[in-house]
Design a protein around this motif. Sequence first.
Motif, PDB file in Angstrom:
ATOM      1  N   GLY A 133       0.404   3.069  -3.062  1.00 61.02           N
ATOM      2  CA  GLY A 133       0.594   4.282  -3.858  1.00 61.02           C
ATOM      3  C   GLY A 133      -0.151   4.245  -5.174  1.00 61.02           C
ATOM      4  O   GLY A 133      -0.625   5.287  -5.652  1.00 61.02           O
ATOM      5  N   GLN A 134      -0.248   3.059  -5.778  1.00 66.50           N
ATOM      6  CA  GLN A 134      -1.000   2.930  -7.026  1.00 66.50           C
ATOM      7  C   GLN A 134      -2.474   3.261  -6.805  1.00 66.50           C
ATOM      8  O   GLN A 134      -3.111   3.936  -7.619  1.00 66.50           O
ATOM      9  CB  GLN A 134      -0.895   1.501  -7.564  1.00 66.50           C
ATOM     10  N   VAL A 135      -3.004   2.733  -5.710  1.00 60.50           N
ATOM     11  CA  VAL A 135      -4.416   2.968  -5.394  1.00 60.50           C
ATOM     12  C   VAL A 135      -4.654   4.449  -5.124  1.00 60.50           C
ATOM     13  O   VAL A 135      -5.597   5.054  -5.649  1.00 60.50           O
ATOM     14  CB  VAL A 135      -4.846   2.124  -4.177  1.00 60.50           C
ATOM     15  N   GLU A 136      -3.781   5.044  -4.327  1.00 62.67           N
ATOM     16  CA  GLU A 136      -3.941   6.458  -3.978  1.00 62.67           C
ATOM     17  C   GLU A 136      -3.906   7.345  -5.222  1.00 62.67           C
ATOM     18  O   GLU A 136      -4.698   8.299  -5.345  1.00 62.67           O
ATOM     19  CB  GLU A 136      -2.844   6.873  -3.000  1.00 62.67           C
ATOM     20  N   SER A 137      -3.019   7.037  -6.156  1.00 59.45           N
ATOM     21  CA  SER A 137      -2.896   7.843  -7.374  1.00 59.45           C
ATOM     22  C   SER A 137      -4.122   7.728  -8.273  1.00 59.45           C
ATOM     23  O   SER A 137      -4.388   8.618  -9.082  1.00 59.45           O
ATOM     24  CB  SER A 137      -1.653   7.416  -8.160  1.00 59.45           C
ATOM     25  N   ALA A 138      -4.854   6.624  -8.140  1.00 61.35           N
ATOM     26  CA  ALA A 138      -6.010   6.396  -9.005  1.00 61.35           C
ATOM     27  C   ALA A 138      -7.291   7.011  -8.477  1.00 61.35           C
ATOM     28  O   ALA A 138      -8.301   7.076  -9.191  1.00 61.35           O
ATOM     29  CB  ALA A 138      -6.217   4.887  -9.194  1.00 61.35           C
ATOM     30  N   LEU A 139      -7.280   7.478  -7.230  1.00 65.54           N
ATOM     31  CA  LEU A 139      -8.500   8.012  -6.621  1.00 65.54           C
ATOM     32  C   LEU A 139      -8.909   9.334  -7.270  1.00 65.54           C
ATOM     33  O   LEU A 139      -8.078  10.146  -7.659  1.00 65.54           O
ATOM     34  CB  LEU A 139      -8.297   8.224  -5.120  1.00 65.54           C
ATOM     35  N   ARG A 140     -10.234   9.511  -7.364  1.00 64.33           N
ATOM     36  CA  ARG A 140     -10.810  10.749  -7.887  1.00 64.33           C
ATOM     37  C   ARG A 140     -11.806  11.294  -6.868  1.00 64.33           C
ATOM     38  O   ARG A 140     -12.141  10.630  -5.888  1.00 64.33           O
ATOM     39  CB  ARG A 140     -11.539  10.487  -9.212  1.00 64.33           C
ATOM     40  N   ASP A 141     -12.314  12.467  -7.140  1.00 65.78           N
ATOM     41  CA  ASP A 141     -13.325  13.049  -6.250  1.00 65.78           C
ATOM     42  C   ASP A 141     -14.588  12.197  -6.208  1.00 65.78           C
ATOM     43  O   ASP A 141     -15.303  12.199  -5.194  1.00 65.78           O
ATOM     44  CB  ASP A 141     -13.671  14.466  -6.698  1.00 65.78           C
ATOM     45  N   ASN A 142     -14.877  11.471  -7.317  1.00 62.04           N
ATOM     46  CA  ASN A 142     -16.094  10.669  -7.384  1.00 62.04           C
ATOM     47  C   ASN A 142     -15.841   9.175  -7.171  1.00 62.04           C
ATOM     48  O   ASN A 142     -16.697   8.349  -7.495  1.00 62.04           O
ATOM     49  CB  ASN A 142     -16.789  10.886  -8.726  1.00 62.04           C
ATOM     50  N   THR A 143     -14.670   8.811  -6.634  1.00 59.74           N
ATOM     51  CA  THR A 143     -14.393   7.394  -6.382  1.00 59.74           C
ATOM     52  C   THR A 143     -15.271   6.897  -5.241  1.00 59.74           C
ATOM     53  O   THR A 143     -15.232   7.420  -4.124  1.00 59.74           O
ATOM     54  CB  THR A 143     -12.911   7.158  -6.025  1.00 59.74           C
ATOM     55  N   VAL A 144     -16.058   5.894  -5.534  1.00 58.51           N
ATOM     56  CA  VAL A 144     -16.985   5.318  -4.558  1.00 58.51           C
ATOM     57  C   VAL A 144     -16.395   4.081  -3.888  1.00 58.51           C
ATOM     58  O   VAL A 144     -16.565   3.856  -2.691  1.00 58.51           O
ATOM     59  CB  VAL A 144     -18.317   4.949  -5.252  1.00 58.51           C
ATOM     60  N   LEU A 145     -15.671   3.278  -4.682  1.00 56.59           N
ATOM     61  CA  LEU A 145     -15.258   1.963  -4.201  1.00 56.59           C
ATOM     62  C   LEU A 145     -13.918   1.562  -4.788  1.00 56.59           C
ATOM     63  O   LEU A 145     -13.632   1.823  -5.962  1.00 56.59           O
ATOM     64  CB  LEU A 145     -16.315   0.920  -4.616  1.00 56.59           C
ATOM     65  N   VAL A 146     -13.096   0.906  -3.963  1.00 54.34           N
ATOM     66  CA  VAL A 146     -11.901   0.200  -4.423  1.00 54.34           C
ATOM     67  C   VAL A 146     -12.125  -1.269  -4.120  1.00 54.34           C
ATOM     68  O   VAL A 146     -12.508  -1.631  -3.002  1.00 54.34           O
ATOM     69  CB  VAL A 146     -10.626   0.706  -3.719  1.00 54.34           C
ATOM     70  N   SER A 147     -11.907  -2.141  -5.118  1.00 54.99           N
ATOM     71  CA  SER A 147     -12.106  -3.580  -4.944  1.00 54.99           C
ATOM     72  C   SER A 147     -10.829  -4.317  -5.314  1.00 54.99           C
ATOM     73  O   SER A 147     -10.392  -4.277  -6.466  1.00 54.99           O
ATOM     74  CB  SER A 147     -13.264  -4.083  -5.818  1.00 54.99           C
ATOM     75  N   LEU A 148     -10.215  -4.980  -4.326  1.00 57.73           N
ATOM     76  CA  LEU A 148      -8.972  -5.715  -4.537  1.00 57.73           C
ATOM     77  C   LEU A 148      -9.013  -7.032  -3.770  1.00 57.73           C
ATOM     78  O   LEU A 148      -9.587  -7.099  -2.681  1.00 57.73           O
ATOM     79  CB  LEU A 148      -7.760  -4.902  -4.055  1.00 57.73           C
ATOM     80  N   MET A 149      -8.371  -8.057  -4.325  1.00 59.80           N
ATOM     81  CA  MET A 149      -8.294  -9.328  -3.616  1.00 59.80           C
ATOM     82  C   MET A 149      -7.119  -9.320  -2.657  1.00 59.80           C
ATOM     83  O   MET A 149      -6.099  -8.676  -2.899  1.00 59.80           O
ATOM     84  CB  MET A 149      -8.202 -10.498  -4.607  1.00 59.80           C
ATOM     85  N   MET A 150      -7.268 -10.051  -1.560  1.00 64.25           N
ATOM     86  CA  MET A 150      -6.207 -10.117  -0.558  1.00 64.25           C
ATOM     87  C   MET A 150      -5.110 -11.082  -0.989  1.00 64.25           C
ATOM     88  O   MET A 150      -3.922 -10.785  -0.850  1.00 64.25           O
ATOM     89  CB  MET A 150      -6.790 -10.549   0.790  1.00 64.25           C
ATOM     90  N   VAL A 151      -5.510 -12.245  -1.515  1.00 64.20           N
ATOM     91  CA  VAL A 151      -4.574 -13.254  -2.011  1.00 64.20           C
ATOM     92  C   VAL A 151      -4.996 -13.638  -3.412  1.00 64.20           C
ATOM     93  O   VAL A 151      -6.152 -14.022  -3.629  1.00 64.20           O
ATOM     94  CB  VAL A 151      -4.546 -14.500  -1.100  1.00 64.20           C
ATOM     95  N   ASN A 152      -4.065 -13.551  -4.364  1.00 61.17           N
ATOM     96  CA  ASN A 152      -4.405 -13.897  -5.742  1.00 61.17           C
ATOM     97  C   ASN A 152      -4.559 -15.402  -5.893  1.00 61.17           C
ATOM     98  O   ASN A 152      -3.716 -16.175  -5.424  1.00 61.17           O
ATOM     99  CB  ASN A 152      -3.345 -13.380  -6.708  1.00 61.17           C
ATOM    100  N   ASN A 153      -5.606 -15.823  -6.571  1.00 58.91           N
ATOM    101  CA  ASN A 153      -5.939 -17.242  -6.663  1.00 58.91           C
ATOM    102  C   ASN A 153      -5.035 -18.035  -7.591  1.00 58.91           C
ATOM    103  O   ASN A 153      -4.979 -19.254  -7.510  1.00 58.91           O
ATOM    104  CB  ASN A 153      -7.398 -17.417  -7.097  1.00 58.91           C
ATOM    105  N   GLU A 154      -4.299 -17.381  -8.471  1.00 57.70           N
ATOM    106  CA  GLU A 154      -3.376 -18.098  -9.352  1.00 57.70           C
ATOM    107  C   GLU A 154      -1.928 -18.022  -8.887  1.00 57.70           C
ATOM    108  O   GLU A 154      -1.151 -18.952  -9.114  1.00 57.70           O
ATOM    109  CB  GLU A 154      -3.478 -17.553 -10.788  1.00 57.70           C
TER     110      GLU A 154
END
Length: 382
Positions: A133-154
């Motif tokens: 839901g956080q990702v969806e709310s952040a999308l815009r008409d000009n959103t090209v890319l979403v970049s997220l890690m699968m497992v956090n390294n820390e």
Amino acid sequence: MKKPVYLDYAATTPVDPVVADEMCKYLTLDGVFGNPASRTHAYGWQAEAAVEGARRQVANLIHADPREIVWTSGATESDNLAIKGAVAGRDNPHIVTSLIEHKAVLDTCKWLERQGVSVTWLAPERDGRILPGQVESALRDNTVLVSLMMVNNELGCQTDIAAIGAMLRERGVLFHVDAAQAAGKTEVDATLAKVDLLSLSAHKVYGPKGIGALYVRRSPDVRIESQIHGGGHERGMRSGTLPTHQIVGMGKAFELAIEHLEQECEMLESMRSRFLAGVNNLDGVTLNGSDQYRVPGIVNLSFAGVDAESLMLGLRNLAVSSGSACASATIEPSFVLRGIGLEDEQAHRALRFSFGRFSTGEEIDYAATQIVDVVTRLRSVR
């Protein structure tokens, strides 16, 4: 213990002896040492065959087509190539990422911001996850890319990449996933998760340093601009002579990861439980990250009343860290821990313990005993 017990597998893993033996076959005159791009003689053909065999091995781990694997020097280059390559030439592009990504993603996005690219920085949940839901709310008409890690390294926490990928595919937004800490530790299926770009590293999976890969989806075709020019290697996406021995090492390491995944996850879960039980007698110990959505090999703990630097000095016979190896040049508290809402004082009291293939029960017990002894002693002299 004659040498320090190694509990920093999240920083790097030792090369598996089977992998090292395989790599040695691709270095000398007696082996396959040719340039894979030399297509006019047998030496080059043999090297090319070895590279393509390793490409299949890496693709198999993430359920991809071998033609979707692009060799790089590591996950840092893969992250750079994916993010910069995806936005290059776009008109007014917008990127969505999070505050607790690996520095290779954070610094790349910050650099792009200075070039005029718009970036939305998502704050994670307290347990370190980014929710769909956080990702969806952040999308815009000009959103090209979403970049997220699968497992956090820390933290070791795991974000629901499949749910986010399905939502982004419906909206036609490219999805890049840094899976350096996920490969070999949990199931990674780039096709099922509807990922477009996925970064991998060999040295997190018992392979050599200096080699990685970027998965680039072919159907429908994902186009990214090359960031290194000079020969048009790797389907024009990454030029440079391929290091056959390192590539073979990565391929063999990923093949072993497929064979051992289930058994290794069970072993690491057992090690984690054993470790936490060993420090359970200490008061004021807090687990940072998710206790439910996680991989088993990474445990991040804060110790009330004890700062991490003093604790590490006391734990001279344990190899642990107070954060990511990529940020070890700074004495600032972990940006990941601050990103999930910890105050600086709490973040300064945290250590990361990470286990791996060669960890033993004896080492885990020794580490827990040492931690209890040193924390107790440090608290007594406050």
